[in-house]
Design an enzyme around this catalytic site. Structure first.
Site, PDB file in Angstrom:
ATOM      1  N   TYR A  48      -2.918 -11.849  -4.912  1.00  0.00           N
ATOM      2  CA  TYR A  48      -2.489 -13.201  -4.539  1.00  0.00           C
ATOM      3  C   TYR A  48      -0.965 -13.320  -4.551  1.00  0.00           C
ATOM      4  O   TYR A  48      -0.415 -14.219  -3.920  1.00  0.00           O
ATOM      5  CB  TYR A  48      -3.059 -14.259  -5.488  1.00  0.00           C
ATOM      6  CG  TYR A  48      -4.563 -14.360  -5.533  1.00  0.00           C
ATOM      7  CD1 TYR A  48      -5.383 -13.710  -4.604  1.00  0.00           C
ATOM      8  CD2 TYR A  48      -5.193 -15.121  -6.516  1.00  0.00           C
ATOM      9  CE1 TYR A  48      -6.754 -13.808  -4.665  1.00  0.00           C
ATOM     10  CE2 TYR A  48      -6.568 -15.242  -6.586  1.00  0.00           C
ATOM     11  CZ  TYR A  48      -7.352 -14.571  -5.666  1.00  0.00           C
ATOM     12  OH  TYR A  48      -8.716 -14.684  -5.742  1.00  0.00           O
ATOM     13  N   HIS A 110     -11.630  -6.323  -7.949  1.00  0.00           N
ATOM     14  CA  HIS A 110     -11.636  -7.399  -6.961  1.00  0.00           C
ATOM     15  C   HIS A 110     -12.549  -7.159  -5.766  1.00  0.00           C
ATOM     16  O   HIS A 110     -13.132  -8.104  -5.221  1.00  0.00           O
ATOM     17  CB  HIS A 110     -10.193  -7.618  -6.468  1.00  0.00           C
ATOM     18  CG  HIS A 110      -9.945  -8.961  -5.881  1.00  0.00           C
ATOM     19  ND1 HIS A 110      -8.682  -9.491  -5.730  1.00  0.00           N
ATOM     20  CD2 HIS A 110     -10.780  -9.917  -5.405  1.00  0.00           C
ATOM     21  CE1 HIS A 110      -8.755 -10.692  -5.189  1.00  0.00           C
ATOM     22  NE2 HIS A 110     -10.015 -10.965  -4.972  1.00  0.00           N
TER      23      HIS A 110
END
Length: 288
Positions: A48, A110
């Site tokens: 992110y 992830h």
């Protein structure tokens, strides 16, 4: 706030605040406001690009006495490029340093790509050392989750997957419950796809309780025992999203919501060749 007990005996808040797609210059303030509104679960990821700002928001809230570190449950994640035994170790250390934390409450792989088994060994080691309290996976389908559980000595505490009214993951939840892996929902609002926020079924249910569509969806997830992440940069919306513990959906409401299930992602299939290709290209772009 509801609390969920994980398979390692630790507890986490059932409703959290996610920072995916929040701009860097807005992240610290958003995290601070979320904590001020009552959120204790904060979710970010290395990809992110806002771990640093997430840490800044956390430190401000602690400094001002809104919360203690022990009251918070901080999550971050390992992206594809770091999915190997050696790189995972370095990435965990990097996240700790960037966020200025002594430990991470939940650390996830992830995506289901790369050397996830090698990475998992490093996550297990980090958990044993206390640098990470709980460990898990993200975007693993139930079949891969079962394989992962059966072939590893330590099973994941969490699998963070897409769950929303269009993609309710009913069968997936049964498999996760069988193997003791807690589901955590990303994109509970499907990012508004298919006019979710004006859906007549959800709107009608909300009107019965004086609640918004978003509140109905989050309450639905709470009653299913699923951990959920909500996102907003607006303090008033943060407060609205967390204000879901003063009503309960009926069996009739739940049946109506079940009728919305399309059993398909509102975004993409992680096994689709074109999507895997996109992830691999993004991984290579990130490496440059």
């Amino acid at each position: 706030m509801n609390i969920i007990k994980l398979n390692n005996g630790l507890e986490m808040p059932q409703l959290g605040f996610g920072v995916y797609q929040i701009q860097n210059d807005q992240t610290a303030e958003a995290v601070y406001q979320a904590i001020k509104a009552g959120y204790r679960l904060i979710d970010t990821a290395s990809i992110y690009g806002n771990e640093k700002e997430t840490g800044e928001g956390i430190r401000r809230a602690i400094k001002e006495g809104l919360v203690t570190r022990e009251e918070l449950f901080i999550t971050t994640k390992l992206f594809i490029l770091q999915a190997s035994e050696d790189k995972a170790i370095a990435t965990i250390e990097q996240s700790l340093a960037i966020m200025e934390l002594n430990y991470i409450d939940l650390y996830l792989i992830h995506q289901p790509y790369g050397d996830v088994y090698g990475a998992w060994r490093s996550l297990v080691a980090a958990q044993k050392s206390g640098k990470v309290k709980s460990i898990g996976i993200s975007n693993f389908k139930s079949s891969k989750m079962i394989e992962f559980v059966r072939l590893n000595g330590v099973k994941p505490q969490i699998n963070q997957i897409e769950v929303n009214p269009w993609n309710q993951r009913i069968e997936d939840q049964k498999w996760h419950e069988k193997y003791g892996v807690q589901i955590e929902a990303w994109a509970p609002f499907a990012e508004g796809h298919r006019d979710l926020f004006i859906n007549p079924v959800l709107t009608e249910i909300g009107q019965q309780y004086g609640k918004s569509v978003g509140q109905v969806i989050l309450r639905w997830l709470m009653q299913r025992g699923i951990v959920a992440l909500a996102k907003s940069v607006r303090p008033e919306r943060m407060i609205e999203n967390i204000n879901i513990f003063d009503f309960e959906l009926t069996d009739e409401d739940l049946t109506k919501i079940a009728s919305l299930n399309m059993k398909e992602s509102a975004f993409f299939d992680h096994d689709a060749p074109n999507q895997v290709e996109w992830f691999m290209n993004r991984m290579l772009d990130t490496e440059k």
